[in-house]
Design an enzyme around this catalytic site. Structure first.
Site, PDB file in Angstrom:
ATOM      1  N   CYS A 382      -1.039   3.233  -1.538  1.00 32.06           N
ATOM      2  CA  CYS A 382      -2.080   3.443  -0.533  1.00 32.06           C
ATOM      3  C   CYS A 382      -1.506   3.363   0.883  1.00 32.06           C
ATOM      4  O   CYS A 382      -0.818   4.268   1.314  1.00 32.06           O
ATOM      5  CB  CYS A 382      -3.240   2.478  -0.773  1.00 32.06           C
ATOM      6  SG  CYS A 382      -4.770   3.123  -0.066  1.00 32.06           S
ATOM      7  N   HIS A 507      -4.511   3.282  -6.181  1.00 24.88           N
ATOM      8  CA  HIS A 507      -4.091   1.928  -6.563  1.00 24.88           C
ATOM      9  C   HIS A 507      -3.892   1.873  -8.078  1.00 24.88           C
ATOM     10  O   HIS A 507      -4.830   1.572  -8.810  1.00 24.88           O
ATOM     11  CB  HIS A 507      -5.161   0.903  -6.167  1.00 24.88           C
ATOM     12  CG  HIS A 507      -5.285   0.699  -4.698  1.00 24.88           C
ATOM     13  ND1 HIS A 507      -4.567  -0.267  -4.024  1.00 24.88           N
ATOM     14  CD2 HIS A 507      -6.028   1.334  -3.768  1.00 24.88           C
ATOM     15  CE1 HIS A 507      -4.864  -0.213  -2.734  1.00 24.88           C
ATOM     16  NE2 HIS A 507      -5.751   0.745  -2.549  1.00 24.88           N
ATOM     17  N   GLU A 509      -2.600  -0.300  -9.774  1.00 23.81           N
ATOM     18  CA  GLU A 509      -2.733  -1.675 -10.296  1.00 23.81           C
ATOM     19  C   GLU A 509      -4.128  -1.947 -10.861  1.00 23.81           C
ATOM     20  O   GLU A 509      -4.300  -2.821 -11.704  1.00 23.81           O
ATOM     21  CB  GLU A 509      -2.373  -2.709  -9.222  1.00 23.81           C
ATOM     22  CG  GLU A 509      -3.318  -2.839  -8.037  1.00 23.81           C
ATOM     23  CD  GLU A 509      -3.016  -1.892  -6.870  1.00 23.81           C
ATOM     24  OE1 GLU A 509      -2.459  -0.798  -7.125  1.00 23.81           O
ATOM     25  OE2 GLU A 509      -3.358  -2.231  -5.726  1.00 23.81           O
TER      26      GLU A 509
HETATM   27  N1  GLN Z   1      -5.712   1.336   5.748  1.00 25.14           N
HETATM   28  C1  GLN Z   1      -5.443   2.505   4.990  1.00 25.14           C
HETATM   29  C2  GLN Z   1      -6.644   3.438   4.914  1.00 25.14           C
HETATM   30  O1  GLN Z   1      -7.752   3.058   5.174  1.00 25.14           O
HETATM   31  C3  GLN Z   1      -4.952   2.169   3.600  1.00 25.14           C
HETATM   32  C4  GLN Z   1      -5.971   1.470   2.759  1.00 25.14           C
HETATM   33  C5  GLN Z   1      -5.366   0.755   1.574  1.00 25.14           C
HETATM   34  O2  GLN Z   1      -4.187   0.511   1.516  1.00 25.14           O
HETATM   35  N2  GLN Z   1      -6.191   0.401   0.626  1.00 25.14           N
HETATM   36  O3  GLN Z   1      -6.493   4.574   4.563  1.00 25.14           O
END
Ligand code: GLN
Length: 531
Positions: A382, A507, A509
């Site tokens: 992410c 994600h 995970e």
């Molecule tokens: N802050 C980033 C976004 O909003 C990544 C979010 C995250 O890592 N869950 O896109």
């Protein structure tokens, strides 16, 4: 209310102190009943006033677990999924905030027809509705009541479950209380007083515990069990030990050895459909017991490193995938606010986890640069993927101040920018791109080798994404954009000239369980061991 339901209901409350592992106990009991052929539903009620944990700093409450259907929920739902391999839903977690806000909203819409709106019955009815939702589809609905007995906040939840025993019938509802038996080293004794007090507090609000789980550091003696039985009005065969272990997945086995599952069925007077003897889980535990001494050390470069729970699912996914592959994974957390190349001395792989905001970002970018230049296997998740692209833009493409507009709105190269679908959100809560989305995987990429499928579903939680105006700049220098959704949002990237350098906007995970580890983590760990 007064109605008939075929499902049986189990409630788990906690006493004495927090962090005794109620979530793991709920997950373990669910696993035991699932093992006997029953359809189960696991739910969590949180006493705080946030509508969901989505706006909470992970330091406050640990990781936010994302469900398939896009709920931002309590991390205990992650335990539920990892133990049972059943997907949870946004309807499986609620908070006082959500309950109150729905009641107040209904009041404003005139739904109470001029009545005075009160905690009892209006709030308690809303709580009961949450617990009973879809209950007819399950044999057991197991609900975890957040907080500790004695807290003001959880009182409406306790009142609701007290009422449910009346509404549904005494024999349809089982109240389990998880408590602590502290061991006083100097006296060489285990103490039952806090448990007695906690059971009494519960009784004072009208709930008699039907079963007690005692968290201990040592085995309970028969004397202790007898004493608890006398003082707490619970028969000895309904008092169980929840001893500390070095692997939470042993807990269902430890409970089963004490016949906790049989005792539950006896309480409800039902017979098991079959008993698989926790075969798969036992095999996983055996693998853990037989791990060699060799370790794979992985560095997580993040910002919330002081609280383990902040990256709960990530830690679980790395360790459990390791166990499934007969490898011991050692995780070292680094705070990227004080990045230092020395940190790479003892690690063989790098993970840059998800995150928000500017703090620690420059350190993460330095860690990515180091990993890329030294060809160390690196997984960006992410925010981690976004920072991989920012690092590449700055140091390879020469976009000197490249950034995400989340970090620097005035950057001359906004390679990471607000997504079109999240641009107009007026509220921060619940307005990200959330939950399961398709990822179409390009052929002839490492990602395709990993999944061996042209599309997969993975879980997302982000507001920003790669700005496709820059795609050819990156492609010309060797970045492969390997995954896209149906509207071409970039979901995965890799560097073809590196051994293992992959970033994913999702994600993985949240989709990785001990018995069904994510292919991405498997491939990452293999790349590290082959190195
Ligand atoms: N802050 C980033 C976004 O909003 C990544 C979010 C995250 O890592 N869950 O896109």
């Amino acid at each position: 209310m007064g109605f008939f339901m075929s499902a049986r209901f189990i409630f788990i409350t906690g006493g004495v102190v927090s962090s005794l592992g109620k979530g793991v106990s709920v997950a373990s009991i669910g696993t035991l009943l699932q093992n006997k052929g029953f359809k189960i539903k696991l739910r969590k009620l949180d006493p705080y006033l946030n509508v969901d944990p989505g706006t909470l700093n992970p330091y406050e409450h640990g990781e936010v677990f994302i469900t398939k259907d896009g709920g931002e929920t309590d991390l205990d739902l992650g335990h539920y999924e990892r133990f049972t391999n059943i997907s949870t839903s946004k309807y499986d977690n609620t908070t006082s905030g959500r309950i109150y806000s729905s009641v107040i909203h209904a009041e404003r819409c005139g739904e109470y027809l001029g009545k005075t709106v009160q905690v009892i019955p209006h709030i308690t009815d809303a709580i009961k509705n949450f617990i009973l939702r879809d209950a007819d589809n399950y044999d057991f609905v197991i609900s975890e009541i957040g907080g500790t007995i004695g807290d003001i906040e959880s009182l409406p939840f306790l009142e609701a479950i007290r009422q449910l025993k009346n509404d549904l019938g005494q024999e349809m509802v089982l109240n389990i209380h998880l408590t602590l038996l502290p061991y006083i080293e100097s006296a060489g004794e285990m103490k039952t007083k806090p448990t007695q007090n906690s059971i009494k507090s519960l009784l004072s609000i009208g709930i008699q515990a039907d079963m007690i789980l005692c968290r201990t550091v040592k085995h309970m003696t028969d004397d202790i069990r007898t004493k608890i039985s006398h003082f707490c009005n619970v028969s000895k065969n309904r008092i169980f030990e929840a001893i500390d272990t070095n692997l939470i997945y042993k807990i269902p086995v430890l409970f089963k050895n004490q016949k906790l599952d049989d005792e539950i069925l006896k309480f409800f007077q039902i017979t098991e459909k079959y008993d698989n003897d926790l075969k798969d889980l036992r095999a996983f535990v055996d693998k853990f017991e037989n791990l060699g001494d060799d370790e794979i050390s992985i560095g997580i470069f993040g910002k919330y490193i002081d609280l383990q729970d902040s990256y709960k699912s990530l830690h679980e996914a790395l360790r459990n995938t390791g166990i499934a592959m007969n490898k011991r994974v050692n995780i070292i957390s680094f705070n990227t606010e004080d990045f230092d190349e020395e940190q790479f001395k003892n690690i063989a792989g790098v993970v840059i986890p998800g995150g928000f905001g500017a703090r620690g970002v420059e350190g993460k970018i330095q860690a990515i640069k180091f990993a890329r230049e030294h060809d160390i296997p690196c997984l960006g998740i992410c925010f981690g993927m976004q920072l991989m692209l920012i690092e590449f833009a700055r140091n390879v493409l020469g976009f000197n101040d490249a950034n995400s507009t989340e970090i620097d709105p005035a950057t001359s190269y906004p390679v990471i920018n607000l997504l079109s679908m999240t641009k107009d959100a007026s509220e921060l809560g619940g307005s990200m791109r959330l939950g399961d989305m398709i990822c179409n995987i390009k052929k002839d990429t490492k990602l395709f080798d990993i999944y061996k499928e042209s599309s997969v579903y993975e879980r997302f939680r982000h507001r920003y994404g790669f700005d496709k105006r820059y795609i050819s700049d990156f492609e010309n220098q060797g970045v492969v954009f390997s995954g896209f959704d149906d509207s071409n949002v970039v979901e995965a990237i890799e560097l073809s000239n590196k051994k293992w350098f992959i970033g994913v906007q999702y994600h993985p995970e949240f989709n990785s369980t001990p018995l069904s580890p994510s292919p991405l983590f498997k491939s990452f760990l293999s790349a590290i061991t082959n190195r």
